[in-house]
Motif scaffolding. Structure first.
Motif, PDB file in Angstrom:
ATOM      1  N   VAL A  43       0.920  -0.973  -0.331  1.00 52.19           N
ATOM      2  CA  VAL A  43       0.216  -0.213   0.278  1.00 52.19           C
ATOM      3  C   VAL A  43       0.771   1.801  -0.108  1.00 52.19           C
ATOM      4  CG1 VAL A  43      -1.828   1.415   1.193  1.00 52.19           C
ATOM      5  CG2 VAL A  43      -1.530  -1.292   0.989  1.00 52.19           C
ATOM      6  N   SER A  44       0.893   2.495  -0.813  1.00 52.79           N
ATOM      7  CA  SER A  44       1.552   3.413  -1.267  1.00 52.79           C
ATOM      8  C   SER A  44       0.617   4.722  -1.099  1.00 52.79           C
ATOM      9  CB  SER A  44       2.605   3.805  -2.082  1.00 52.79           C
ATOM     10  OG  SER A  44       3.098   2.348  -2.521  1.00 52.79           O
ATOM     11  N   VAL A  45       0.695   5.613   0.313  1.00 48.38           N
ATOM     12  CA  VAL A  45       0.554   7.160  -0.030  1.00 48.38           C
ATOM     13  C   VAL A  45       1.616   7.995  -0.536  1.00 48.38           C
ATOM     14  CG1 VAL A  45      -0.792   8.817   2.019  1.00 48.38           C
ATOM     15  CG2 VAL A  45      -0.609   6.265   2.020  1.00 48.38           C
ATOM     16  N   TYR A  46       0.627   8.677  -1.221  1.00 48.54           N
ATOM     17  CA  TYR A  46       0.886   9.941  -2.093  1.00 48.54           C
ATOM     18  C   TYR A  46       0.654  11.190  -2.078  1.00 48.54           C
ATOM     19  CZ  TYR A  46       3.311   6.284  -5.171  1.00 48.54           C
ATOM     20  OH  TYR A  46       4.301   4.990  -5.888  1.00 48.54           O
ATOM     21  N   PHE A  47       1.507  11.821  -2.397  1.00 52.53           N
ATOM     22  CA  PHE A  47       0.732  13.135  -2.244  1.00 52.53           C
ATOM     23  C   PHE A  47       1.592  14.364  -2.956  1.00 52.53           C
ATOM     24  CE2 PHE A  47       1.360  18.009  -0.110  1.00 52.53           C
ATOM     25  CZ  PHE A  47      -0.044  18.439   0.238  1.00 52.53           C
ATOM     26  N   GLY A  48       0.392  14.988  -3.334  1.00 55.38           N
ATOM     27  CA  GLY A  48       1.118  16.120  -4.651  1.00 55.38           C
ATOM     28  C   GLY A  48      -0.279  15.811  -5.753  1.00 55.38           C
ATOM     29  N   GLU A  49      -0.085  16.517  -6.952  1.00 58.08           N
ATOM     30  CA  GLU A  49      -0.950  17.094  -7.349  1.00 58.08           C
ATOM     31  C   GLU A  49      -1.245  16.577  -9.056  1.00 58.08           C
ATOM     32  OE1 GLU A  49      -3.388  18.141  -9.171  1.00 58.08           O
ATOM     33  OE2 GLU A  49      -3.607  19.812  -8.114  1.00 58.08           O
ATOM     34  N   PHE A  50      -1.972  15.284  -8.752  1.00 63.85           N
ATOM     35  CA  PHE A  50      -2.288  14.145  -9.328  1.00 63.85           C
ATOM     36  C   PHE A  50      -1.968  14.111 -10.548  1.00 63.85           C
ATOM     37  CE2 PHE A  50      -4.719  10.922 -12.253  1.00 63.85           C
ATOM     38  CZ  PHE A  50      -3.771   9.566 -11.246  1.00 63.85           C
ATOM     39  N   SER A  51      -2.498  15.953 -11.405  1.00 62.25           N
ATOM     40  CA  SER A  51      -3.236  15.699 -12.420  1.00 62.25           C
ATOM     41  C   SER A  51      -1.775  16.402 -13.059  1.00 62.25           C
ATOM     42  CB  SER A  51      -4.124  16.410 -12.829  1.00 62.25           C
ATOM     43  OG  SER A  51      -3.981  17.977 -12.208  1.00 62.25           O
ATOM     44  N   ASP A  52      -0.940  17.080 -12.527  1.00 60.62           N
ATOM     45  CA  ASP A  52       0.011  17.652 -13.557  1.00 60.62           C
ATOM     46  C   ASP A  52       1.556  16.428 -13.172  1.00 60.62           C
ATOM     47  OD1 ASP A  52      -0.404  20.031 -13.985  1.00 60.62           O
ATOM     48  OD2 ASP A  52      -0.237  20.589 -12.298  1.00 60.62           O
ATOM     49  N   ASN A  53       0.538  14.920 -12.676  1.00 57.35           N
ATOM     50  CA  ASN A  53       2.229  13.960 -11.616  1.00 57.35           C
ATOM     51  C   ASN A  53       2.922  14.584 -11.427  1.00 57.35           C
ATOM     52  OD1 ASN A  53       3.413  11.412 -12.291  1.00 57.35           O
ATOM     53  ND2 ASN A  53       4.586  11.695 -13.960  1.00 57.35           N
TER      54      ASN A  53
END
Length: 241
Positions: A43-53
Motif C-alpha cells: 500500500v502506498s500513500v502519495y501527496f501531490g498534484e495528480f493531474s500534473d504528475n
C-alpha cells in the motif's frame, strides 16, 4: 500606519496563495485492486498534484501531514492499524490478506495548522478484492466522514462505463460536484444524482483519480487557532486496464 496595513494585505495574500496551492494537492492511496490470500500486499500513500504528475517528496510534506492514520478493514469488519514508513516520494505499508472478500484501506488526517481561517481534512480510501466479493464490498466500510467508492474498481476497463458513489456522513452525497482526473491530466467535473452517484467512461488506460471535496461552514478553535471553515477532501484511485 499605511506600512502596517500594507504588510497585513501582503500577508493575507500570501496566506491565500499558500492555501490555494494546498487545495490543488491531495493525499491518495495506491495499491493493486486485487490481492491473494496469504500473499503480502503493498500500500502506498502519495501527496501531490495528480493531474500534473507532481509528487511531493515525503520529507517535504507540510505541517504534520505525515502523521496520517491508515486503517485496514477486513471483509469481516476487523480493523487493523497499518504502520507506514517514509520512502523518497511516498509512504509505504503492507498487509497480508487472510480472508476472501473485499478489504478497505482507509486514510485520514486533519492537519494540525489552521490555514487562513480554514481547517484542512484529508481522506482517502482503496479497495482490494481477494478471491471474491461476497463480503465487504460496500461503501460504508470506509467510516470517514467523506468518501468515494466503486463496487467494481477491480474490473475497470477502457471504454466501459464506471459507476462511482460519493458519501458524506455515511449517506449518499446528492447533487455534489465530483472531479474525475484521467492519467494524462484531463479533468472533468460531474454532479452526483439523487443516489450520490456519477458515471464516466474512460477512453484511456491507466490510473484515474476521483476527488470529492466539501467545505463545511463551521467555527471554533483547532489547536488554539480560530477557524470558520473545514475543507474536506476524499480521493479514490481506479486503475483502468
Amino acid at each position: 500606519m499605511k506600512l502596517n496595513l500594507l504588510k497585513k494585505i501582503v500577508l493575507a495574500f500570501l496566506m491565500l496563495v499558500s492555501t490555494s496551492s494546498l487545495f490543488a494537492h491531495a493525499l491518495w492511496i495506491e495499491t493493486n485492486a486485487t490481492g491473494t490470500k496469504g500473499k503480502v500486499q503493498e500500500v502506498s500513500v502519495y501527496f501531490g498534484e495528480f493531474s500534473d504528475n507532481d509528487i511531493t517528496k515525503s520529507d517535504k510534506w507540510f505541517s504534520d501531514l505525515k502523521d496520517f492514520t491508515l486503517i485496514l478493514v477486513s471483509p469481516s469488519k476487523k480493523e487493523t492499524k497499518l504502520t507506514s514508513k517514509a520512502l523518497e516520494n511516498k509512504y509505504q505499508a503492507f498487509f497480508k490478506p487472510d480472508e476472501d472478500g473485499v478489504y478497505t484501506i482507509v486514510m485520514h488526517h486533519k492537519v494540525k495548522d489552521v490555514y487562513g481561517t480554514m481547517v484542512l481534512d484529508y481522506n482517502s480510501s482503496a479497495t482490494v478484492v481477494v478471491g471474491n466479493k461476497t463480503l465487504g464490498n460496500y461503501a460504508t466500510a470506509n467510516n470517514n466522514i467523506i468518501g468515494v467508492f466503486s463496487e467494481n474498481a477491480d474490473l475497470a476497463k477502457k471504454n466501459v462505463k464506471i459507476n462511482v458513489f460519493a458519501l458524506y456522513e455515511g449517506v449518499s452525497a446528492k447533487e455534489q460536484k465530483v472531479k474525475v482526473i484521467a492519467p494524462n491530466g484531463w479533468e472533468k467535473e460531474l454532479w452526483t444524482n439523487d443516489k450520490g452517484e456519477i458515471s464516466f467512461t474512460p477512453i484511456w488506460s491507466g490510473n484515474y483519480m476521483i476527488e470529492f471535496a466539501y467545505t463545511e461552514k463551521a467555527s471554533g478553535e483547532h489547536n488554539g487557532k480560530k477557524y470558520d471553515e473545514i475543507w474536506k477532501m476524499a480521493t479514490y484511485l481506479i486503475a483502468v486496464k
